[in-house]
Scaffold this motif. Sequence first.
Motif, PDB file in Angstrom:
ATOM      1  N   ASP A  15       0.843  -1.198   0.000  1.00  0.00           N
ATOM      2  CA  ASP A  15       0.000   0.000   0.000  1.00  0.00           C
ATOM      3  C   ASP A  15       0.879   1.250   0.000  1.00  0.00           C
ATOM      4  N   GLU A  16       0.250   2.362  -0.322  1.00  0.00           N
ATOM      5  CA  GLU A  16       0.989   3.614  -0.496  1.00  0.00           C
ATOM      6  C   GLU A  16       1.690   4.049   0.779  1.00  0.00           C
ATOM      7  N   ALA A  17       1.053   3.855   1.937  1.00  0.00           N
ATOM      8  CA  ALA A  17       1.670   4.266   3.197  1.00  0.00           C
ATOM      9  C   ALA A  17       2.949   3.483   3.461  1.00  0.00           C
ATOM     10  N   SER A  18       2.932   2.189   3.137  1.00  0.00           N
ATOM     11  CA  SER A  18       4.129   1.362   3.329  1.00  0.00           C
ATOM     12  C   SER A  18       5.247   1.795   2.392  1.00  0.00           C
ATOM     13  N   ILE A  19       4.883   2.154   1.166  1.00  0.00           N
ATOM     14  CA  ILE A  19       5.884   2.613   0.197  1.00  0.00           C
ATOM     15  C   ILE A  19       6.520   3.917   0.669  1.00  0.00           C
ATOM     16  N   ILE A  20       5.699   4.851   1.127  1.00  0.00           N
ATOM     17  CA  ILE A  20       6.205   6.139   1.605  1.00  0.00           C
ATOM     18  C   ILE A  20       7.125   5.933   2.806  1.00  0.00           C
ATOM     19  N   HIS A  21       6.740   5.023   3.708  1.00  0.00           N
ATOM     20  CA  HIS A  21       7.572   4.753   4.884  1.00  0.00           C
ATOM     21  C   HIS A  21       8.924   4.165   4.461  1.00  0.00           C
ATOM     22  N   ALA A  22       8.909   3.203   3.534  1.00  0.00           N
ATOM     23  CA  ALA A  22      10.161   2.591   3.070  1.00  0.00           C
ATOM     24  C   ALA A  22      11.045   3.631   2.372  1.00  0.00           C
ATOM     25  N   GLN A  23      10.423   4.501   1.580  1.00  0.00           N
ATOM     26  CA  GLN A  23      11.185   5.552   0.900  1.00  0.00           C
ATOM     27  C   GLN A  23      11.878   6.468   1.899  1.00  0.00           C
ATOM     28  N   SER A  24      11.230   6.698   3.049  1.00  0.00           N
ATOM     29  CA  SER A  24      11.810   7.595   4.052  1.00  0.00           C
ATOM     30  C   SER A  24      13.079   7.022   4.676  1.00  0.00           C
ATOM     31  N   GLN A  25      13.316   5.715   4.490  1.00  0.00           N
ATOM     32  CA  GLN A  25      14.499   5.066   5.045  1.00  0.00           C
ATOM     33  C   GLN A  25      15.641   4.981   4.034  1.00  0.00           C
ATOM     34  N   CYS A  26      15.403   5.460   2.821  1.00  0.00           N
ATOM     35  CA  CYS A  26      16.390   5.346   1.745  1.00  0.00           C
ATOM     36  C   CYS A  26      17.104   6.680   1.509  1.00  0.00           C
ATOM     37  N   GLY A  27      18.121   6.613   0.664  1.00  0.00           N
ATOM     38  CA  GLY A  27      18.827   7.838   0.261  1.00  0.00           C
ATOM     39  C   GLY A  27      20.328   7.642   0.261  1.00  0.00           C
ATOM     40  N   TRP A  28      20.900   7.591  -0.920  1.00  0.00           N
ATOM     41  CA  TRP A  28      22.338   7.327  -1.033  1.00  0.00           C
ATOM     42  C   TRP A  28      23.196   8.391  -0.370  1.00  0.00           C
ATOM     43  N   GLN A  29      22.643   9.613  -0.230  1.00  0.00           N
ATOM     44  CA  GLN A  29      23.402  10.677   0.427  1.00  0.00           C
ATOM     45  C   GLN A  29      23.566  10.414   1.925  1.00  0.00           C
ATOM     46  N   ARG A  30      22.784   9.471   2.463  1.00  0.00           N
ATOM     47  CA  ARG A  30      22.851   9.140   3.886  1.00  0.00           C
ATOM     48  C   ARG A  30      23.884   8.053   4.186  1.00  0.00           C
ATOM     49  N   LEU A  31      24.634   7.663   3.183  1.00  0.00           N
ATOM     50  CA  LEU A  31      25.624   6.600   3.326  1.00  0.00           C
ATOM     51  C   LEU A  31      27.016   7.160   3.062  1.00  0.00           C
ATOM     52  N   GLU A  32      27.953   6.875   3.954  1.00  0.00           N
ATOM     53  CA  GLU A  32      29.328   7.332   3.799  1.00  0.00           C
ATOM     54  C   GLU A  32      30.253   6.124   3.801  1.00  0.00           C
TER      55      GLU A  32
END
Length: 199
Positions: free
Chosen positions: A105-122
């Motif tokens: 569902d859309e809420a689950s997708i939005i939540h998973a997206q909030s945990q992503c982001g290559w800029q957050r990885l060093e």
Amino acid sequence: MGTTWSIQLVNAPSQASSATPSSFIQARLDELESLFTNWKPDSPVSRFNQSTSTDWQVVPKELAEVVTQAQKLSQETDGAFDITLSPLIDLWGFGAKGRRVTPPDEASIIHAQSQCGWQRLEVKLNPPQLRKTHPDLQINVSALVEGYAADDIVRKLEAAGYHDFLLDVGGELVARGNKTDGTPWQVGIQQPNAVKARR
């Protein structure tokens, strides 16, 4: 890695060790899989994903090298390539958490997206370390490991004195030297006209 590998070798060097190339290739592929897999809870990738620490974490040099390449690709593609999409990969049923029969569902997708982001990885290469700036960040490097493994095997073959071979690791091909008859290796693309380019 959920795939196959093969090699065609020509002219084994006289100084080749008693171990067959197939045995050392399989052993190295098994070793690399154990480093990069999301499917084993004790792998370095899984341990990094399970941790919620935002401190630097020591990792094998191979993982730091793959992440360095991944981050370079993410920067060059403005994020079109992103190894931090692991939560979305699992959510859609393509990861280690298993398949699903219905879309999320859309809420689950939005939540998973909030945990992503290559800029957050060093990443650091010396010493090899990774750091997440978001505690729930997770990585999946499977898009790069077959190519990394092929390059790694090639270096080891050349160091052992092999100069004429065709290596295939899950479709990642590397050709060196020539075939037995002295002609160059030729590689075909299966059904190259099966898919028409969209305009």
